[in-house]
Enzyme design. Structure first.
Site, PDB file in Angstrom:
ATOM      1  N   LYS A 113      42.081  48.795  29.654  1.00 52.47           N
ATOM      2  CA  LYS A 113      40.333  48.321  28.271  1.00 52.47           C
ATOM      3  C   LYS A 113      41.296  48.237  26.985  1.00 52.47           C
ATOM      4  O   LYS A 113      41.029  47.397  26.368  1.00 52.47           O
ATOM      5  CB  LYS A 113      40.004  49.312  28.597  1.00 52.47           C
ATOM      6  CG  LYS A 113      39.381  49.524  29.411  1.00 52.47           C
ATOM      7  CD  LYS A 113      37.643  49.762  29.078  1.00 52.47           C
ATOM      8  CE  LYS A 113      36.793  50.199  30.761  1.00 52.47           C
ATOM      9  NZ  LYS A 113      37.069  50.628  31.916  1.00 52.47           N
TER      10      LYS A 113
HETATM   11  C1  LIG Z   1      36.807  49.990  32.708  1.00 47.61           C
HETATM   12  C2  LIG Z   1      38.174  50.261  34.113  1.00 47.61           C
HETATM   13  C3  LIG Z   1      37.396  49.407  35.234  1.00 47.61           C
HETATM   14  C4  LIG Z   1      36.147  48.304  35.363  1.00 47.61           C
HETATM   15  O1  LIG Z   1      36.475  47.115  34.852  1.00 47.61           O
HETATM   16  P1  LIG Z   1      34.596  46.536  34.515  1.00 47.61           P
HETATM   17  O2  LIG Z   1      36.045  45.077  33.777  1.00 47.61           O
HETATM   18  O3  LIG Z   1      33.556  47.899  33.728  1.00 47.61           O
HETATM   19  O4  LIG Z   1      34.270  46.027  35.770  1.00 47.61           O
HETATM   20  C5  LIG Z   1      37.932  49.652  36.540  1.00 47.61           C
HETATM   21  N1  LIG Z   1      39.498  50.235  36.565  1.00 47.61           N
HETATM   22  C6  LIG Z   1      38.993  50.919  35.510  1.00 47.61           C
HETATM   23  C7  LIG Z   1      40.441  52.205  35.622  1.00 47.61           C
HETATM   24  C8  LIG Z   1      38.706  50.695  34.384  1.00 47.61           C
HETATM   25  O5  LIG Z   1      39.123  52.048  33.558  1.00 47.61           O
END
Ligand SMILES: *Cc1c(COP(=O)(O)O)cnc(C)c1O
Length: 463
Positions: A113
């Site tokens: 993120k």
């Molecule tokens: C947010 C997240 C996901 C999922 O991603 P999306 O874009 O919501 O599908 C997968 N793995 C981790 C470690 C995350 O923080």
């Protein structure tokens, strides 16, 4: 570039507008009116270029008219030049003859993120400075989004960020990644309630249009288009490194809200030759069930070893439905109306066919996740986090053509989920050096009751 709402009843906006708005006022999500198309020559020239340079080429068409080339370049150099601890920013690791991991956890909060939120914070700064306005970010988190959003916004002049978490219900590492950020524009709030209560408080503030306008409320969750856009870049860098556009590449993506894998679908729409896009889910498998049966149905939320994928419905899926329905907003409204009344809907046959043409999916429960972490460690010494392990298992289940490179997105650093990793592999992964003293740093947070008025009063105090 103009952006339109998937529900067709909100005004068209430019990039600045969609970045500051988040959710469209008709309840829909913003998508580009059309996608830029890259030639094979252009994609070929991405090979060997620094990450920030490819990011400039990929992002420029989406922001043109709102951010000058010079400003964009400076923002991207600052984001990907200094905030990430690996010189390749998003390095590929070879696991087998044609299987790869794309490590997306070298940013400040150790999950993918950061790629979007480090940049989003800079866009917020840029647009508020230009407008002479202030912005209030409000979010609720049960995990990775909160810390990444706080890191992206800390110390920014015109931005206040309020992040709610359920008191006593997030891990020590996750809480401390948020509460040890001591800048005055960051307010961590422990709510006396659970995560659903936190989300309901956020929603209530956004639905109070008077309050929303008064404090300049903005969202940082993955419905913000700028987040999807930033994530398109690493599909291009990784595919080019493995030989695109002169060969096809497949991807498997650990999925929750469908934002990360939707970025892959956008890259494909821009001309990147992607063979397979595999949705990897844990026990919360609404997307895998939808691909199998055509029925999209909420089913409660199960707590798993991969908590960042523990979702009931995937908010970004609406963006894909808009395309499946031939960009007919009336069809999207009808699906979403059925979803809110009946907690589910059935895709029309031709929409399901289109979904299956672009995506495959597989589910891995906690037993499979643990076994995969152990197997990978024993085979190679590589320590994968539980989200990545769900991805590796799904890649294995869905990979139909071994001659096409399969890239699994590694979405979190193993130390972020150290308990689960240790249980499965016996290895207790170390936090990286910049976070080694996390558990002894000073924390700052306030506690509030589960009450909208109390929350709104606290936010007004910061105006
Ligand atoms: C947010 C997240 C996901 C999922 O991603 P999306 O874009 O919501 O599908 C997968 N793995 C981790 C470690 C995350 O923080």
């Amino acid at each position: 570039m103009k952006y339109i709402s998937t529900r067709g009843e909100a005004e068209k906006l430019d990039f600045e507008g969609v970045t500051l708005t988040g959710l469209a006022r008709d309840g829909g999500l913003y998508v580009p009116e059309s996608l830029p198309k890259f030639s094979v020559d252009k994609i070929r020239r991405f090979r060997g270029k620094p990450y920030a340079d490819v990011a400039f080429e990929v992002i420029q068409p989406f922001v043109a008219g709102c951010v000058s080339d010079a400003d964009l370049k400076a923002m991207l150099d600052a984001t990907y030049g200094t905030a990430f601890r690996h010189p390749a920013v998003a390095p590929l690791v070879q696991m087998d003859a044609n299987d790869w991991l794309l490590e997306l956890f070298h940013g400040p909060t150790l999950a993918f993120k950061d790629f979007a939120l480090q940049l989003l914070g800079r866009f917020f700064d840029h647009f508020t400075a230009k407008r002479g306005e202030k912005l209030t970010i409000l979010g609720a988190t049960s995990g990775d989004t909160g810390s990444a959003a706080i890191e992206g916004c800390r110390g920014r002049d015109n931005v206040m960020i309020y992040m709610l978490h359920p008191k006593g219900r997030v891990s020590d590492v996750q809480r401390r990644q948020m509460t040890t950020v001591l800048e005055d524009n960051v307010v961590n709030i422990a709510v006396e309630g659970n995560f659903d209560d936190c989300q309901a408080l956020v929603k209530a503030c956004f639905n109070d249009l008077d309050f929303r306008d008064r404090v300049g409320l903005t969202a940082v969750n993955s419905i913000n288009w700028a987040r999807v856009m930033a994530q398109v870049v690493y599909y291009f860098t990784s595919a080019a490194a493995l030989g695109a556009p002169d060969r096809e590449i497949s991807y498997t993506v650990p999925t929750g809200n469908f934002g990360d894998i939707f970025a892959g679908y956008i890259a494909k729409g821009m001309g990147l030759p992607i063979r397979q896009l595999v949705v990897a889910t844990n026990k919360n498998d609404i997307l895998a069930r939808t691909l199998k049966t055509g029925s999209y149905r909420a089913d409660g939320v199960f707590a798993t070893l991969s908590p960042s994928m523990d979702i009931q419905v995937s908010s970004n899926f609406e963006r894909l439905i808009f395309d499946l329905a031939g960009r007919d907003a009336a069809e999207v409204r009808s699906y979403m109306e059925t979803l809110s009344v009946e907690k589910g809907f059935d895709l029309k046959a031709d929409h399901l066919e289109k979904l299956r043409a672009s995506f495959a999916a597989s589910q891995a429960d906690d037993d499979v996740t643990r076994a995969m972490m152990k197997r990978v460690y024993e085979a190679s010494g590589y320590v994968a986090d539980p989200h990545t392990a769900v991805g590796i298992a799904s890649a294995e289940a869905c990979n139909t053509d071994k001659s096409v490179p399969m890239v699994t997105l590694s979405t979190a650093h193993p130390a972020k989920f150290g308990g689960a990793v240790k249980e499965a592999t016996g290895v207790d992964p170390d936090l990286p050096a910049h976070m080694a003293d996390l558990l002894s740093r000073e924390e700052r947070l306030i506690t509030l009751p589960n009450d909208v008025a109390a929350l709104q009063a606290r936010i007004m105090q910061g105006m």
